[in-house]
Scaffold this active site. Structure first.
Site, PDB file in Angstrom:
ATOM      1  N   TYR A 171      -2.275  -1.536  10.719  1.00  0.00           N
ATOM      2  CA  TYR A 171      -2.209  -1.791   8.720  1.00  0.00           C
ATOM      3  C   TYR A 171      -0.286  -1.509   8.217  1.00  0.00           C
ATOM      4  CZ  TYR A 171      -3.655  -1.343   4.090  1.00  0.00           C
ATOM      5  OH  TYR A 171      -4.074  -0.901   2.367  1.00  0.00           O
TER       6      TYR A 171
ATOM      7  N   SER B 240       0.819  -0.613   0.273  1.00  0.00           N
ATOM      8  CA  SER B 240      -0.371   0.082  -0.300  1.00  0.00           C
ATOM      9  C   SER B 240       1.164   1.186   0.076  1.00  0.00           C
ATOM     10  CB  SER B 240      -0.732   0.060   0.556  1.00  0.00           C
ATOM     11  OG  SER B 240      -1.103   1.513   1.878  1.00  0.00           O
TER      12      SER B 240
HETATM   13  N1  LIG Z   1      -7.913  -0.515  -2.764  1.00  0.00           N
HETATM   14  C1  LIG Z   1      -6.830   0.762  -2.795  1.00  0.00           C
HETATM   15  O1  LIG Z   1      -7.021   1.385  -2.163  1.00  0.00           O
HETATM   16  C2  LIG Z   1      -6.061  -0.156  -1.911  1.00  0.00           C
HETATM   17  C3  LIG Z   1      -4.743   0.636  -0.822  1.00  0.00           C
HETATM   18  C4  LIG Z   1      -3.811   0.536  -0.305  1.00  0.00           C
HETATM   19  C5  LIG Z   1      -3.676  -0.859  -0.447  1.00  0.00           C
HETATM   20  N2  LIG Z   1      -5.357  -2.193  -1.084  1.00  0.00           N
HETATM   21  C6  LIG Z   1      -4.610  -3.450  -0.752  1.00  0.00           C
HETATM   22  O2  LIG Z   1      -4.709  -3.543  -2.004  1.00  0.00           O
HETATM   23  C7  LIG Z   1      -5.825  -5.224  -1.253  1.00  0.00           C
HETATM   24  C8  LIG Z   1      -6.870  -5.559  -1.715  1.00  0.00           C
HETATM   25  O3  LIG Z   1      -8.183  -4.339  -1.981  1.00  0.00           O
HETATM   26  P1  LIG Z   1      -9.662  -4.168  -1.907  1.00  0.00           P
HETATM   27  O4  LIG Z   1      -9.178  -2.713  -1.886  1.00  0.00           O
HETATM   28  O5  LIG Z   1      -9.736  -4.371  -3.290  1.00  0.00           O
HETATM   29  O6  LIG Z   1      -9.846  -4.476  -0.774  1.00  0.00           O
HETATM   30  P2  LIG Z   1     -11.449  -5.757  -0.643  1.00  0.00           P
HETATM   31  O7  LIG Z   1     -11.911  -5.101   0.943  1.00  0.00           O
HETATM   32  O8  LIG Z   1     -12.589  -5.378  -1.683  1.00  0.00           O
HETATM   33  O9  LIG Z   1     -11.340  -7.155  -0.956  1.00  0.00           O
HETATM   34  C9  LIG Z   1     -10.491  -8.272   0.125  1.00  0.00           C
HETATM   35  C10 LIG Z   1     -10.702  -8.706  -0.696  1.00  0.00           C
HETATM   36  O10 LIG Z   1     -10.204  -9.977   0.692  1.00  0.00           O
HETATM   37  C11 LIG Z   1     -11.074 -10.439   1.191  1.00  0.00           C
HETATM   38  N3  LIG Z   1     -10.218 -11.554   2.777  1.00  0.00           N
HETATM   39  C12 LIG Z   1     -10.254 -10.410   4.163  1.00  0.00           C
HETATM   40  N4  LIG Z   1      -9.998 -11.102   5.347  1.00  0.00           N
HETATM   41  C13 LIG Z   1      -9.543 -12.148   4.311  1.00  0.00           C
HETATM   42  C14 LIG Z   1      -9.604 -13.394   5.159  1.00  0.00           C
HETATM   43  N5  LIG Z   1      -8.763 -13.735   6.703  1.00  0.00           N
HETATM   44  N6  LIG Z   1      -9.061 -14.447   4.017  1.00  0.00           N
HETATM   45  C15 LIG Z   1      -9.861 -14.402   3.049  1.00  0.00           C
HETATM   46  N7  LIG Z   1      -9.826 -13.879   2.050  1.00  0.00           N
HETATM   47  C16 LIG Z   1     -10.236 -12.646   3.150  1.00  0.00           C
HETATM   48  C17 LIG Z   1     -12.265  -9.674   1.408  1.00  0.00           C
HETATM   49  O11 LIG Z   1     -12.988 -10.926   1.932  1.00  0.00           O
HETATM   50  C18 LIG Z   1     -12.639  -9.259   0.172  1.00  0.00           C
HETATM   51  O12 LIG Z   1     -12.486 -10.243  -0.330  1.00  0.00           O
HETATM   52  C19 LIG Z   1      -5.267  -5.222  -0.370  1.00  0.00           C
HETATM   53  O13 LIG Z   1      -4.583  -5.852   0.153  1.00  0.00           O
HETATM   54  C20 LIG Z   1      -4.815  -4.063   0.749  1.00  0.00           C
HETATM   55  O14 LIG Z   1      -4.647  -3.859   1.549  1.00  0.00           O
HETATM   56  C21 LIG Z   1      -5.610  -1.667  -1.427  1.00  0.00           C
END
Ligand SMILES: NC(=O)c1ccc[n+]([C@@H]2O[C@H](COP(=O)([O-])OP(=O)(O)OC[C@H]3O[C@@H](n4cnc5c(N)ncnc54)[C@H](O)[C@@H]3O)[C@@H](O)[C@H]2O)c1
Length: 263
Positions: free
Chosen positions: A156, A143
């Protein structure tokens, strides 16, 4: 077909960025294992992909649990040689994560468990399969919080900084087996996670927060990150190992937020 006949395991592929990657990789010819905790979205992702005549299998998996991950990769191993492990699942516990002095011990442990221990568990069971396949690609997910200081989400942030460091050591250690390890550092991608963490409201049309931060002046889409993941998963990135690539519209290099606000 950039992933024809490849087997790919993607964690958290029921929603958001992982879901976009699952659909894109499957469209490029891969068989996808959706390792997802949430049954509804996991089955929905499987149905959407198989409904298009492509290949996907949902496995209910809690990536923070060694036993759950071990069982999932036992299923993956039965399908044939594994080529891609995409460590995508994470949580951002808005309102519970925060200043290190305020975070409750159970919240700290939960975030470390899902965001960081998951990578340990998945690599532990997937790397022997990648070695057996003669090589492959590991994609980790950090991130902007892993590369710059972002206040009030210290659990986080700790997991994302560790993910960056672990990416580099895995790349050094397993490159000799033809296993490339790289990391995507997203920010401001329009998903449920960001809706929950956006301090200025939960509406993606509400642009105040994003105007302040991104030089591109818009939210990113899950598909824009999935395209980068596809590049890292495929042979198109065959000499790329140990990199941390931001997919953030430029937030991470945007130092002086005050000036951006005035402009
Ligand atoms: N969206 C952003 O702007 C952003 C920013 C920085 C980092 N990220 C990173 O990108 C990745 C995806 O993020 P996103 O925005 O798509 O998140 P999201 O919340 O939309 O999706 C995350 C998915 O992970 C699943 N999950 C959560 N806990 C779990 C577990 N214990 N076992 C299995 N599955 C589990 C959830 O059910 C969900 O389907 C993450 O690693 C997040 O930290 C996203």
């Amino acid at each position: 077909m950039r992933l024809a006949n490849k087997i790919c395991a993607i964690t958290g592929a029921g929603k958001g960025i992982g879901r976009a990657a699952a659909e894109l990789f499957a469209a490029e010819g891969a068989k996808i294992f959706i390792l997802e905790f949430d049954e509804k979205s996991g089955f929905d992702a499987e149905k959407t992909i198989t409904g298009k005549g492509q290949q996907a299998v949902f496995i209910k998996c809690d990536v923070s649990s060694n036993d759950s991950v071990k069982a999932a990769f036992a299923c993956v191993a039965e399908a044939g040689p594994l080529h891609v492990l995409y460590n995508n699942a994470s949580v951002y516990l808005n309102g519970k994560d925060g200043l290190i002095t305020d975070i409750e011990p159970d919240i700290w442990s939960r975030v470390i468990g899902i965001n960081l221990n998951s990578i340990y568990h998945c690599c532990r069971y997937a790397i022997p399969l990648l070695q057996k396949s003669g090589g492959g690609s590991i994609i980790n997910t950090a991130s902007s919080a892993g590369v710059i200081g972002i206040p009030k989400c210290d659990a986080y942030t700790a997991t994302k900084g560790a993910t960056v460091a672990l990416t580099r050591s895995l790349a050094s250690e397993f490159g000799r087996y033809g296993i490339r390890t790289n990391c995507i550092a997203p920010a401001a991608i329009a998903t449920d996670m960001v809706k929950e963490s956006n301090p200025d409201g939960d509406d993606f049309d509400s642009v105040a927060f994003i105007n302040l931060r991104t030089p591109l002046r818009r939210w990113g889409t899950p598909d824009e990150v999935a395209q980068l993941a596809l590049f890292l998963a495929s042979d198109d990135s065959s000499y790329i190992n140990g990199t941390i690539i931001a997919a953030d519209g430029g937030i991470t290099i945007n130092g002086d937020l005050a000036k951006v606000k005035q402009a």
